[in-house]
Design a protein around this motif. Sequence first.
Motif, mmCIF file in Angstrom:
data_model
loop_
_atom_site.group_PDB
_atom_site.id
_atom_site.type_symbol
_atom_site.label_atom_id
_atom_site.label_comp_id
_atom_site.label_asym_id
_atom_site.label_seq_id
_atom_site.Cartn_x
_atom_site.Cartn_y
_atom_site.Cartn_z
ATOM 1 N N THR B 10 0.823 -1.205 0.000
ATOM 2 C CA THR B 10 0.000 0.000 0.000
ATOM 3 C C THR B 10 0.855 1.252 0.000
ATOM 4 O OG1 THR B 10 -1.686 -1.249 1.187
ATOM 5 C CG2 THR B 10 -1.899 1.133 1.182
ATOM 6 N N VAL B 11 0.440 2.188 -0.843
ATOM 7 C CA VAL B 11 1.200 3.420 -1.061
ATOM 8 C C VAL B 11 0.241 4.597 -0.940
ATOM 9 C CG1 VAL B 11 2.650 4.634 -2.736
ATOM 10 C CG2 VAL B 11 2.708 2.137 -2.644
ATOM 11 N N SER B 12 0.689 5.661 -0.316
ATOM 12 C CA SER B 12 -0.139 6.862 -0.199
ATOM 13 C C SER B 12 -0.243 7.558 -1.554
ATOM 14 C CB SER B 12 0.463 7.816 0.833
ATOM 15 O OG SER B 12 1.669 8.368 0.340
ATOM 16 N N LEU B 13 -1.207 8.464 -1.661
ATOM 17 C CA LEU B 13 -1.358 9.248 -2.896
ATOM 18 C C LEU B 13 -0.067 9.952 -3.272
ATOM 19 C CD1 LEU B 13 -4.625 11.342 -2.915
ATOM 20 C CD2 LEU B 13 -3.841 9.688 -4.600
ATOM 21 N N ASP B 14 0.671 10.390 -2.288
ATOM 22 C CA ASP B 14 1.927 11.079 -2.576
ATOM 23 C C ASP B 14 3.119 10.118 -2.612
ATOM 24 O OD1 ASP B 14 1.405 10.940 0.172
ATOM 25 O OD2 ASP B 14 2.252 12.906 0.635
ATOM 26 N N GLY B 15 2.866 8.829 -2.679
ATOM 27 C CA GLY B 15 3.923 7.886 -3.050
ATOM 28 C C GLY B 15 4.668 7.188 -1.929
ATOM 29 N N TYR B 16 4.183 7.341 -0.697
ATOM 30 C CA TYR B 16 4.917 6.786 0.437
ATOM 31 C C TYR B 16 4.320 5.456 0.916
ATOM 32 C CZ TYR B 16 6.979 11.380 0.476
ATOM 33 O OH TYR B 16 7.639 12.522 0.098
ATOM 34 N N GLY B 33 -0.159 4.146 9.702
ATOM 35 C CA GLY B 33 -1.260 3.235 9.998
ATOM 36 C C GLY B 33 -2.461 3.455 9.084
ATOM 37 N N ALA B 34 -2.660 4.702 8.667
ATOM 38 C CA ALA B 34 -3.805 5.020 7.806
ATOM 39 C C ALA B 34 -3.713 4.323 6.452
ATOM 40 C CB ALA B 34 -3.901 6.533 7.608
ATOM 41 N N LEU B 35 -2.518 3.942 6.058
ATOM 42 C CA LEU B 35 -2.351 3.280 4.758
ATOM 43 C C LEU B 35 -3.164 1.998 4.675
ATOM 44 C CD1 LEU B 35 1.513 3.570 4.293
ATOM 45 C CD2 LEU B 35 -0.245 4.869 3.073
ATOM 46 N N HIS B 36 -3.240 1.252 5.758
ATOM 47 C CA HIS B 36 -3.783 -0.094 5.698
ATOM 48 C C HIS B 36 -5.229 -0.201 6.166
ATOM 49 C CE1 HIS B 36 0.482 -1.986 5.448
ATOM 50 N NE2 HIS B 36 0.204 -1.165 4.485
ATOM 51 N N GLU B 37 -5.895 0.933 6.340
ATOM 52 C CA GLU B 37 -7.303 0.866 6.761
ATOM 53 C C GLU B 37 -8.146 0.088 5.762
ATOM 54 O OE1 GLU B 37 -8.701 4.781 7.681
ATOM 55 O OE2 GLU B 37 -7.283 5.022 9.334
ATOM 56 N N TRP B 38 -7.858 0.272 4.463
ATOM 57 C CA TRP B 38 -8.650 -0.459 3.443
ATOM 58 C C TRP B 38 -8.544 -1.972 3.658
ATOM 59 C CZ3 TRP B 38 -7.009 -4.140 -0.014
ATOM 60 C CH2 TRP B 38 -5.623 -4.293 -0.159
ATOM 61 N N ALA B 39 -7.309 -2.423 3.987
ATOM 62 C CA ALA B 39 -7.093 -3.864 4.100
ATOM 63 C C ALA B 39 -7.768 -4.423 5.344
ATOM 64 C CB ALA B 39 -5.591 -4.157 4.121
ATOM 65 N N PHE B 40 -7.672 -3.699 6.434
ATOM 66 C CA PHE B 40 -8.257 -4.203 7.676
ATOM 67 C C PHE B 40 -9.776 -4.116 7.696
ATOM 68 C CE2 PHE B 40 -3.853 -3.998 8.970
ATOM 69 C CZ PHE B 40 -3.745 -5.204 9.638
#
Lengths: 222, 222
Positions: B10-16, B33-40
């Motif tokens: 998972t990558v943020s909109l700005d590439g991180y 942590g916000a990156l993986h909310e979709w997965a959880f």
Amino acid sequence: MPKLRVHNFTVSLDGYAAGPDQSIDNPLGVGGGALHEWAFATRTLRQMFHMDGGDEGLDDTFAAQGDVGIGATIMGRNMFGPIRGSWLDDTWTGWWGDEPPYHHPVFVLTHHRRPPISMQGGTTFHFIDNGIDAALARAFDAADGDDVRIGGGAATIQQYLCAGLIDEMHLAIVPVLLGRGERLFDHLDGGPAGYECVDFVSSPSALHVRLARTTDSSPKVR
Amino acid sequence: MPKLRVHNFTVSLDGYAAGPDQSIDNPLGVGGGALHEWAFATRTLRQMFHMDGGDEGLDDTFAAQGDVGIGATIMGRNMFGPIRGSWLDDTWTGWWGDEPPYHHPVFVLTHHRRPPISMQGGTTFHFIDNGIDAALARAFDAADGDDVRIGGGAATIQQYLCAGLIDEMHLAIVPVLLGRGERLFDHLDGGPAGYECVDFVSSPSALHVRLARTTDSSPKVR
């Protein structure tokens, strides 16, 4: 209050808004032309360049928003042309032929003075050599109550983002890998702080993202 | 022929792929942590951690693919834990508790030797101190005909991409701005050359992208 907006600014999957080695043959750098295929497939862009046809779906909806309520445009000098350093003469008048698709005043950020150029169809290029705040003031004045758009490129958007001056930004992220070039999200010193994603929707050709100020942030300067 | 695959990275909109300053309190760096909310939010991930419920739509379909046909995992040492330099003792056994959700051999890239650790549920952590090729050979051997997954982080994926060893890669790009941290597409020296985007579809929570080798490219090494 008039806004400062970015529209249809296209970024590769790996984060580049232009390929490397911009030149007269490669206005968007090597490989960069692939970035804008989604836009040139839309009815809006085709009409802008006096062509028939084009798609009318999601991509077109976003493409069309880019002109709504815009009274002036700001762009960096590298978006205006491939010449670097002093203007050699007055022959270069932009990438867009005799009738550029702006039809309003366009303010070009540069370190090198040059008299304005009036083009067919209502576009006038003004060259601003005293900074982004001066360009913005001139553009809001020229827009006369309408919004101002930043056309690009990446370095110009970065400067206005760092200064906290951009109100909203529509990005199109496309299924293209450039490998190198000019990143949009770079040199931001922790930015884009104070923005949140308010639209996030994709067509087969582009992910459309709209960023807006978070409700608890306000412009640093205006 | 078994493949080397990346999934659900998972990558943020700005590439991180992670925020800055990873620590025991911030396994994915500050804000990461916000990156993986979709997965959880998916049924697949919730089941993996013995929780009921979860969404079953597009996000879940991609999440579930990450385990199909995988016989071993490779990860970087920073994905395994927050300790840097020499292992102080043997108490750190990963972020995932007594029963990590791998259930197969996991090869951790490190410069510091350490005996293997057998966990509940079939996960064994092996520590590999002689490079990415050695880790890959060990992992393919352990997978015994199944595919090998690279878990992450960004630096580990970059090394395998530069070596031309990754066969396919699923990324989730999420509507989150981190501002700084570890970029996925960095230090690639012009890469990821030889890959094309074969899936590009979004839910409200993530753009799912699948990259595969272009048909005219083949692994540099195997």
